[in-house]
Motif scaffolding. Structure first.
Motif, PDB file in Angstrom:
ATOM      1  N   THR A  20       0.829  -1.207   0.000  1.00 50.92           N
ATOM      2  CA  THR A  20       0.000   0.000   0.000  1.00 50.92           C
ATOM      3  C   THR A  20       0.861   1.252   0.000  1.00 50.92           C
ATOM      4  N   VAL A  21       1.897   1.278   0.828  1.00 50.55           N
ATOM      5  CA  VAL A  21       2.794   2.441   0.879  1.00 50.55           C
ATOM      6  C   VAL A  21       3.496   2.631  -0.459  1.00 50.55           C
ATOM      7  N   ILE A  22       3.978   1.571  -1.062  1.00 46.77           N
ATOM      8  CA  ILE A  22       4.668   1.664  -2.360  1.00 46.77           C
ATOM      9  C   ILE A  22       3.726   2.184  -3.445  1.00 46.77           C
ATOM     10  N   LEU A  24       0.936   4.013  -3.084  1.00 42.29           N
ATOM     11  CA  LEU A  24       0.605   5.421  -2.843  1.00 42.29           C
ATOM     12  C   LEU A  24       1.772   6.342  -3.175  1.00 42.29           C
ATOM     13  N   TYR A  25       2.983   5.926  -2.849  1.00 39.32           N
ATOM     14  CA  TYR A  25       4.161   6.723  -3.175  1.00 39.32           C
ATOM     15  C   TYR A  25       4.307   6.888  -4.688  1.00 39.32           C
ATOM     16  N   ASN A  26       4.184   5.790  -5.409  1.00 38.78           N
ATOM     17  CA  ASN A  26       4.322   5.838  -6.871  1.00 38.78           C
ATOM     18  C   ASN A  26       3.165   6.589  -7.530  1.00 38.78           C
ATOM     19  N   ASN A  28       1.718   9.200  -6.320  1.00 39.54           N
ATOM     20  CA  ASN A  28       1.905  10.631  -6.072  1.00 39.54           C
ATOM     21  C   ASN A  28       3.114  11.205  -6.813  1.00 39.54           C
ATOM     22  N   LYS A  29       3.991  10.361  -7.323  1.00 36.65           N
ATOM     23  CA  LYS A  29       5.219  10.820  -7.977  1.00 36.65           C
ATOM     24  C   LYS A  29       4.987  11.784  -9.135  1.00 36.65           C
ATOM     25  N   SER A  32       4.043  15.237  -7.790  1.00 33.96           N
ATOM     26  CA  SER A  32       5.174  15.866  -7.105  1.00 33.96           C
ATOM     27  C   SER A  32       6.194  16.412  -8.096  1.00 33.96           C
ATOM     28  N   SER A  33       6.488  15.630  -9.130  1.00 34.15           N
ATOM     29  CA  SER A  33       7.497  16.089 -10.089  1.00 34.15           C
ATOM     30  C   SER A  33       7.008  17.303 -10.871  1.00 34.15           C
TER      31      SER A  33
END
Length: 159
Positions: A20-22, A24-26, A28-29, A32-33
């Protein structure tokens, strides 16, 4: 036997949390960029000396609104086009209404159940606040209020 069951349950919970963390991080990338790139463009352009935050605005064109201070310490919002990566316009925040005033303007005439977001962007060359909310009947609504004077520009109601 019971220790194996505890181990498997704990392992599956950890694995689920990790995945789940991976994800959500990907997810949002890209946002963010794009925001980081817009912040850099606003600073290189000389419009801003420091950046507070940035938000994405999706109107007739997608843009990133970058908030910060210029060299004189004046708070500004700079509109950066997402595709061309150019500064479209900038506004001094004290010269117009803030987000809370835009929401209060909309609340004075329409019933709101839940505010989804309030975003500053450019529409037809004018800075506007986009107030998105759910009404009492659960329908989606978009109201656009001019940044300069708080007057209504456009309403898209009951979607």
């Amino acid at each position: 036997m019971m220790n194996w069951v505890k181990f498997i349950v704990a392992f599956l919970l950890f694995l689920t949390l990790f995945i789940t963390v991976i994800v959500l991080y990907n997810a949002n990338k890209p946002f963010s960029s794009v925001q980081n790139k817009a912040e850099t463009i606003a600073m290189k352009n000389g419009s801003l000396q420091s950046v507070d935050h940035a938000e994405i605005y999706n109107g007739t064109i997608s843009m990133i609104t970058v908030y910060g201070k210029d060299a004189d310490g004046i708070k500004k919002a700079v509109f950066v086009d997402e595709k061309t990566e150019k500064v479209l316009d900038e506004v001094v925040l004290k010269d117009g209404i803030d987000a809370q005033t835009a929401v209060e303007t909309v609340k004075s005439e329409l019933q709101m159940k839940k505010i989804l977001h309030v975003a500053l962007g450019l529409e037809e060359g004018h800075p506007v606040w986009e107030v998105a909310f759910k009404s009492e009947n659960g329908k989606l609504n978009y109201v656009y209020v001019f940044f300069e004077n708080g007057e209504w520009w456009k309403r898209i109601l009951n979607l």
